[in-house]
Design a protein around this motif. Structure first.
Motif, PDB file in Angstrom:
ATOM      1  N   ALA A 207       0.833  -1.204   0.000  1.00  0.00           N
ATOM      2  CA  ALA A 207       0.000   0.000   0.000  1.00  0.00           C
ATOM      3  C   ALA A 207       0.869   1.256   0.000  1.00  0.00           C
ATOM      4  CB  ALA A 207      -0.917  -0.014   1.221  1.00  0.00           C
ATOM      5  N   LYS A 208       1.941   1.223   0.780  1.00  0.00           N
ATOM      6  CA  LYS A 208       2.863   2.371   0.821  1.00  0.00           C
ATOM      7  C   LYS A 208       3.493   2.599  -0.548  1.00  0.00           C
ATOM      8  CE  LYS A 208       7.055   3.976   3.160  1.00  0.00           C
ATOM      9  NZ  LYS A 208       8.095   3.642   4.172  1.00  0.00           N
ATOM     10  N   LYS A 209       3.859   1.527  -1.221  1.00  0.00           N
ATOM     11  CA  LYS A 209       4.443   1.639  -2.556  1.00  0.00           C
ATOM     12  C   LYS A 209       3.483   2.320  -3.520  1.00  0.00           C
ATOM     13  CE  LYS A 209       6.602  -1.155  -6.176  1.00  0.00           C
ATOM     14  NZ  LYS A 209       6.970  -2.539  -6.606  1.00  0.00           N
ATOM     15  N   LYS A 210       2.185   1.973  -3.422  1.00  0.00           N
ATOM     16  CA  LYS A 210       1.183   2.589  -4.291  1.00  0.00           C
ATOM     17  C   LYS A 210       1.019   4.077  -3.984  1.00  0.00           C
ATOM     18  CE  LYS A 210      -0.119  -0.709  -7.010  1.00  0.00           C
ATOM     19  NZ  LYS A 210       0.072  -0.567  -8.493  1.00  0.00           N
ATOM     20  N   VAL A 211       1.020   4.417  -2.691  1.00  0.00           N
ATOM     21  CA  VAL A 211       0.915   5.831  -2.310  1.00  0.00           C
ATOM     22  C   VAL A 211       2.116   6.612  -2.847  1.00  0.00           C
ATOM     23  CG1 VAL A 211       0.993   7.426  -0.346  1.00  0.00           C
ATOM     24  CG2 VAL A 211      -0.497   5.412  -0.268  1.00  0.00           C
ATOM     25  N   ILE A 212       3.301   6.026  -2.756  1.00  0.00           N
ATOM     26  CA  ILE A 212       4.507   6.676  -3.266  1.00  0.00           C
ATOM     27  C   ILE A 212       4.403   6.905  -4.775  1.00  0.00           C
ATOM     28  CG2 ILE A 212       6.991   6.353  -3.671  1.00  0.00           C
ATOM     29  CD1 ILE A 212       7.132   4.984  -0.935  1.00  0.00           C
ATOM     30  N   GLU A 213       3.754   5.976  -5.477  1.00  0.00           N
ATOM     31  CA  GLU A 213       3.580   6.155  -6.927  1.00  0.00           C
ATOM     32  C   GLU A 213       2.794   7.427  -7.235  1.00  0.00           C
ATOM     33  OE1 GLU A 213       1.833   2.677  -8.589  1.00  0.00           O
ATOM     34  OE2 GLU A 213       3.599   1.400  -8.244  1.00  0.00           O
ATOM     35  N   PHE A 214       1.793   7.742  -6.422  1.00  0.00           N
ATOM     36  CA  PHE A 214       1.054   8.993  -6.602  1.00  0.00           C
ATOM     37  C   PHE A 214       1.969  10.200  -6.372  1.00  0.00           C
ATOM     38  CE2 PHE A 214      -2.667   6.293  -6.043  1.00  0.00           C
ATOM     39  CZ  PHE A 214      -3.615   6.905  -6.842  1.00  0.00           C
ATOM     40  N   LEU A 215       2.755  10.140  -5.298  1.00  0.00           N
ATOM     41  CA  LEU A 215       3.575  11.283  -4.900  1.00  0.00           C
ATOM     42  C   LEU A 215       4.765  11.504  -5.824  1.00  0.00           C
ATOM     43  CD1 LEU A 215       3.631  10.764  -1.019  1.00  0.00           C
ATOM     44  CD2 LEU A 215       1.902  11.889  -2.437  1.00  0.00           C
ATOM     45  N   THR A 216       5.181  10.457  -6.549  1.00  0.00           N
ATOM     46  CA  THR A 216       6.329  10.567  -7.455  1.00  0.00           C
ATOM     47  C   THR A 216       5.914  10.567  -8.920  1.00  0.00           C
ATOM     48  OG1 THR A 216       6.631   8.158  -7.310  1.00  0.00           O
ATOM     49  CG2 THR A 216       7.934   9.525  -5.809  1.00  0.00           C
ATOM     50  N   ASN A 217       4.610  10.733  -9.163  1.00  0.00           N
ATOM     51  CA  ASN A 217       4.081  10.836 -10.530  1.00  0.00           C
ATOM     52  C   ASN A 217       4.322   9.578 -11.360  1.00  0.00           C
ATOM     53  OD1 ASN A 217       3.168  13.538 -10.133  1.00  0.00           O
ATOM     54  ND2 ASN A 217       5.277  14.232 -10.389  1.00  0.00           N
ATOM     55  N   ASN A 218       4.186   8.432 -10.716  1.00  0.00           N
ATOM     56  CA  ASN A 218       4.351   7.158 -11.413  1.00  0.00           C
ATOM     57  C   ASN A 218       3.077   6.317 -11.406  1.00  0.00           C
ATOM     58  OD1 ASN A 218       7.208   7.175 -12.183  1.00  0.00           O
ATOM     59  ND2 ASN A 218       7.588   7.235  -9.973  1.00  0.00           N
ATOM     60  N   TYR A 219       1.962   6.882 -10.985  1.00  0.00           N
ATOM     61  CA  TYR A 219       0.720   6.119 -10.897  1.00  0.00           C
ATOM     62  C   TYR A 219      -0.048   6.147 -12.216  1.00  0.00           C
ATOM     63  CZ  TYR A 219      -3.836   4.437  -9.415  1.00  0.00           C
ATOM     64  OH  TYR A 219      -4.994   3.726  -9.319  1.00  0.00           O
ATOM     65  N   ASN A 220      -0.231   7.348 -12.767  1.00  0.00           N
ATOM     66  CA  ASN A 220      -1.011   7.495 -13.996  1.00  0.00           C
ATOM     67  C   ASN A 220      -0.533   8.754 -14.707  1.00  0.00           C
ATOM     68  OD1 ASN A 220      -3.177   8.208 -15.880  1.00  0.00           O
ATOM     69  ND2 ASN A 220      -4.389   6.643 -14.837  1.00  0.00           N
TER      70      ASN A 220
ATOM     71  N   HIS B 198      -0.456  14.747 -12.101  1.00  0.00           N
ATOM     72  CA  HIS B 198       0.831  15.281 -11.637  1.00  0.00           C
ATOM     73  C   HIS B 198       0.617  15.828 -10.229  1.00  0.00           C
ATOM     74  CE1 HIS B 198       4.945  16.899 -12.345  1.00  0.00           C
ATOM     75  NE2 HIS B 198       4.575  17.702 -11.354  1.00  0.00           N
ATOM     76  N   TYR B 199       1.419  15.345  -9.287  1.00  0.00           N
ATOM     77  CA  TYR B 199       1.216  15.667  -7.868  1.00  0.00           C
ATOM     78  C   TYR B 199       1.816  17.019  -7.487  1.00  0.00           C
ATOM     79  CZ  TYR B 199       1.826  15.522  -2.804  1.00  0.00           C
ATOM     80  OH  TYR B 199       1.826  15.836  -1.474  1.00  0.00           O
ATOM     81  N   LEU B 200       1.066  17.788  -6.672  1.00  0.00           N
ATOM     82  CA  LEU B 200       1.560  19.018  -6.047  1.00  0.00           C
ATOM     83  C   LEU B 200       1.359  18.893  -4.536  1.00  0.00           C
ATOM     84  CD1 LEU B 200       0.127  21.804  -8.404  1.00  0.00           C
ATOM     85  CD2 LEU B 200       2.488  20.984  -8.266  1.00  0.00           C
ATOM     86  N   PRO B 201       2.387  19.197  -3.739  1.00  0.00           N
ATOM     87  CA  PRO B 201       2.275  19.016  -2.292  1.00  0.00           C
ATOM     88  C   PRO B 201       1.460  20.121  -1.623  1.00  0.00           C
ATOM     89  CG  PRO B 201       4.426  19.920  -2.829  1.00  0.00           C
ATOM     90  CD  PRO B 201       3.730  19.634  -4.147  1.00  0.00           C
ATOM     91  N   LYS B 202       1.122  19.909  -0.375  1.00  0.00           N
ATOM     92  CA  LYS B 202       0.397  20.884   0.442  1.00  0.00           C
ATOM     93  C   LYS B 202       1.267  22.121   0.652  1.00  0.00           C
ATOM     94  CE  LYS B 202      -1.326  21.462   5.181  1.00  0.00           C
ATOM     95  NZ  LYS B 202      -2.568  22.178   4.835  1.00  0.00           N
ATOM     96  N   TYR B 203       0.625  23.297   0.609  1.00  0.00           N
ATOM     97  CA  TYR B 203       1.356  24.541   0.830  1.00  0.00           C
ATOM     98  C   TYR B 203       0.385  25.610   1.321  1.00  0.00           C
ATOM     99  CZ  TYR B 203       4.313  28.619  -0.109  1.00  0.00           C
ATOM    100  OH  TYR B 203       5.046  29.777   0.006  1.00  0.00           O
ATOM    101  N   MET B 204       0.600  26.089   2.541  1.00  0.00           N
ATOM    102  CA  MET B 204      -0.249  27.108   3.142  1.00  0.00           C
ATOM    103  C   MET B 204      -1.713  26.650   3.092  1.00  0.00           C
ATOM    104  SD  MET B 204       1.813  30.479   1.696  1.00  0.00           S
ATOM    105  CE  MET B 204       0.687  31.684   2.383  1.00  0.00           C
ATOM    106  N   ARG B 205      -2.601  27.458   2.538  1.00  0.00           N
ATOM    107  CA  ARG B 205      -4.021  27.107   2.501  1.00  0.00           C
ATOM    108  C   ARG B 205      -4.332  26.046   1.443  1.00  0.00           C
ATOM    109  NH1 ARG B 205      -8.112  31.312   0.394  1.00  0.00           N
ATOM    110  NH2 ARG B 205      -9.132  29.390  -0.242  1.00  0.00           N
ATOM    111  N   PHE B 206      -3.420  25.815   0.523  1.00  0.00           N
ATOM    112  CA  PHE B 206      -3.597  24.818  -0.532  1.00  0.00           C
ATOM    113  C   PHE B 206      -3.307  23.432   0.049  1.00  0.00           C
ATOM    114  CE2 PHE B 206      -1.356  22.592  -4.164  1.00  0.00           C
ATOM    115  CZ  PHE B 206      -2.526  22.224  -4.816  1.00  0.00           C
ATOM    116  N   SER B 207      -4.287  22.543   0.003  1.00  0.00           N
ATOM    117  CA  SER B 207      -4.156  21.233   0.643  1.00  0.00           C
ATOM    118  C   SER B 207      -3.378  20.227  -0.187  1.00  0.00           C
ATOM    119  CB  SER B 207      -5.550  20.664   0.947  1.00  0.00           C
ATOM    120  OG  SER B 207      -6.287  20.481  -0.254  1.00  0.00           O
ATOM    121  N   GLY B 208      -2.905  20.626  -1.372  1.00  0.00           N
ATOM    122  CA  GLY B 208      -2.208  19.706  -2.256  1.00  0.00           C
ATOM    123  C   GLY B 208      -3.182  18.917  -3.109  1.00  0.00           C
TER     124      GLY B 208
END
Length: 390
Positions: free
Chosen positions: A298-311, A315-325
Motif C-alpha cells: 500500500a505504501k508503494k502505491k501511495v509513493i507512486e502517486f507522490l512521485t508521478n508514477n501512478y497514472n 501530476h502531484y503538487l504538495p500541500k502549501y499554506m491554505r492549498f491542501s495539495g
C-alpha cells in the motif's frame, strides 16, 4: 555598562559557554525596561538555555542612531525594539527604524511598546515582525526568539547565513578571478546587470544543489515547489488559481504567455487527494492493515502517486499554506479568457524547476500516439529461444 556613540553594551554570557549563541540587540531607552529584559535573559540562560546549550548574548542601545551604528557594526540574530526612544512624544523614530531594518537587513524584529497598534500593519504583513505590549511577560518574547532561531531561516538566508557565505565565495572565488571577462562596454547597463544577476544565481544554485558533505544532489523540500505571492505581475504558465470550489493551474505555453499571444488561457483542475478513490483505498489499506507485507504494498502505491508514477494523466503538487495539495488532472482542461480568470484568486506560482516538468508531462500526455501490440510469443521465441511446448 559602558557607553559608546549612544550604545550601552552588556555582554552577560561568554561565547565559549554554549553550543549556540543568539546575538540580540535591545533598542530601549528606559533603564528599568532594559534591566527587566536582561534579568529575563539571565534567567533563561541559567535554566532552560543551559540545559539546551543555548545562550542569548545581548547588546543594548538607547537611541535610533546607536541602533543604526550597532546594526552596521555587528551581526544580530534578532532585535527587541521600543517605538519611543529618547523620551520623545512621537513613535516615528521606532517605526522608521523598523522600516530600515526590513529594507536593509534580514533578522526578526520583536516590538515591545505601549503603542503596539502603531505597527499593526507592518506586523500583519511580515511574519518576522512580532508585536508585544510592555505589560506582556518578557519570557514570551524569549520563547519567540528561540523559536525563530530554531527554524533555521535566519541561519540560512540571514546576513550571516549560508547564502551570504556562498555569495562571498562567488564574489572572491569566481568573479574576482575572471572579472576581465565581464566587459561592460559590450552591453548596455540594464542588460549587463541582468547578465551578472543570472550568472550569480546560476552559481548560487550550483552551491545549493550539492550537499557539501557527500557531494551528491539534495532532495527538495515541498515548499520549494511554490512561489507565493507570485513575482510576475501578469498571468503566467504555472500560476495556481482558485475560486470558491476548486484550485487550477495555468498550462498555456510560457512563450505565448510572455508575449501575450493568446485569446484564451488553458487551465487544468487540481483534484484534492481525498477525492481520488484509488488513492484513498491505498491510504486506508496502509492505515488499517496489520500485515507488514500489505502495508509495504500500500505504501508503494501511495509513493507512486507522490512521485508521478501512478497514472500519466496526474501530476502531484504538495500541500502549501491554505492549498491542501492534490493532483493536476490533465484530462480536466478548460479554456478561459483573461477576464474570466480575473474572477479567480491568484494564489502562487510553481517555481521553474518544477513547472518545466509539469509542462513536459502535459505535452507528452497529449502527444502520446501509442502503437499496436506486438506478438509477445514471437518476441520471446527470438529472445529466449523457447521450446514449442513452453
Amino acid at each position: 555598562m559602558s557607553s559608546n556613540t549612544g550604545v550601552e553594551q552588556t555582554n552577560t554570557v561568554e561565547k565559549e559557554t554554549a553550543n549556540t549563541i543568539i546575538n540580540l540587540l535591545i533598542i530601549e531607552d528606559e533603564v528599568g525596561q532594559i534591566e527587566q529584559i536582561e534579568d529575563a535573559i539571565k534567567d533563561f540562560n541559567r535554566k532552560e538555555g543551559n540545559a539546551k546549550g543555548i545562550k542569548i548574548q545581548q547588546q543594548s542601545v538607547n537611541t535610533s542612531e546607536g541602533a543604526m551604528f550597532a546594526l552596521l557594526k555587528d551581526e544580530f540574530d534578532a532585535a527587541i525594539v521600543d517605538l519611543r526612544l529618547n523620551g520623545t512624544n512621537g513613535d516615528e523614530e521606532g517605526v522608521d527604524l523598523i522600516e530600515v531594518i526590513i529594507d536593509r537587513l534580514r533578522l526578526p524584529i520583536f516590538v515591545r511598546s505601549g503603542f503596539p497598534e502603531k505597527v499593526a500593519g507592518i506586523s500583519s504583513e511580515h511574519g518576522f515582525v512580532k508585536v508585544f505590549k510592555k505589560t506582556d511577560n518578557i519570557d514570551l518574547i524569549i520563547k519567540e526568539i528561540i523559536k525563530f532561531h530554531n527554524n533555521g531561516i535566519t541561519a540560512t538566508i540571514g546576513t550571516k547565513g549560508k547564502v551570504e557565505k556562498y555569495l562571498n565565495e562567488i564574489f572572491w572565488g569566481r568573479f574576482s578571478k575572471n572579472v576581465h571577462l565581464w566587459d561592460k562596454e559590450l552591453l548596455d547597463n540594464s542588460e549587463y546587470e541582468k547578465s551578472l544577476v543570472r550568472y550569480c544565481l546560476a552559481l548560487l544554485q550550483e552551491h545549493l544543489e550539492i550537499e557539501e558533505d557527500v557531494g551528491d544532489f539534495s532532495d527538495y523540500h515541498p515548499f520549494e515547489v511554490f512561489i507565493s505571492p507570485p513575482i510576475k505581475s501578469n498571468y503566467f504558465f504555472g500560476d495556481i488559481l482558485y475560486d470558491d470550489a476548486n484550485y487550477y493551474i495555468i498550462l498555456s505555453p510560457a512563450c505565448d504567455m510572455a508575449q501575450k499571444k493568446y485569446e484564451k488561457i488553458i487551465i487544468a483542475q487540481i483534484e484534492p487527494l481525498d477525492t481520488i478513490t484509488s488513492f484513498i483505498e491505498h491510504q486506508q489499506r496502509y492505515n488499517e492493515t496489520q500485515s507488514k507485507n500489505k502495508k509495504d504494498k500500500a505504501k508503494k502505491k501511495v509513493i507512486e502517486f507522490l512521485t508521478n508514477n501512478y497514472n500519466d494523466k496526474y501530476h502531484y503538487l504538495p500541500k502549501y499554506m491554505r492549498f491542501s495539495g492534490g493532483l493536476i488532472n490533465f484530462q480536466k482542461i478548460q479554456s478561459k479568457t483573461k477576464e474570466e480568470l480575473d474572477g479567480m484568486n491568484r494564489f502562487a506560482s510553481i517555481s521553474g524547476k518544477f513547472s518545466k516538468d509539469i509542462g513536459a508531462r502535459f505535452s507528452n500526455y497529449f502527444a502520446r500516439q501509442g502503437q499496436p501490440n506486438l506478438n509477445i510469443d514471437v518476441l520471446l521465441k527470438t529472445i529466449l529461444d523457447l521450446n514449442e511446448d513452453e
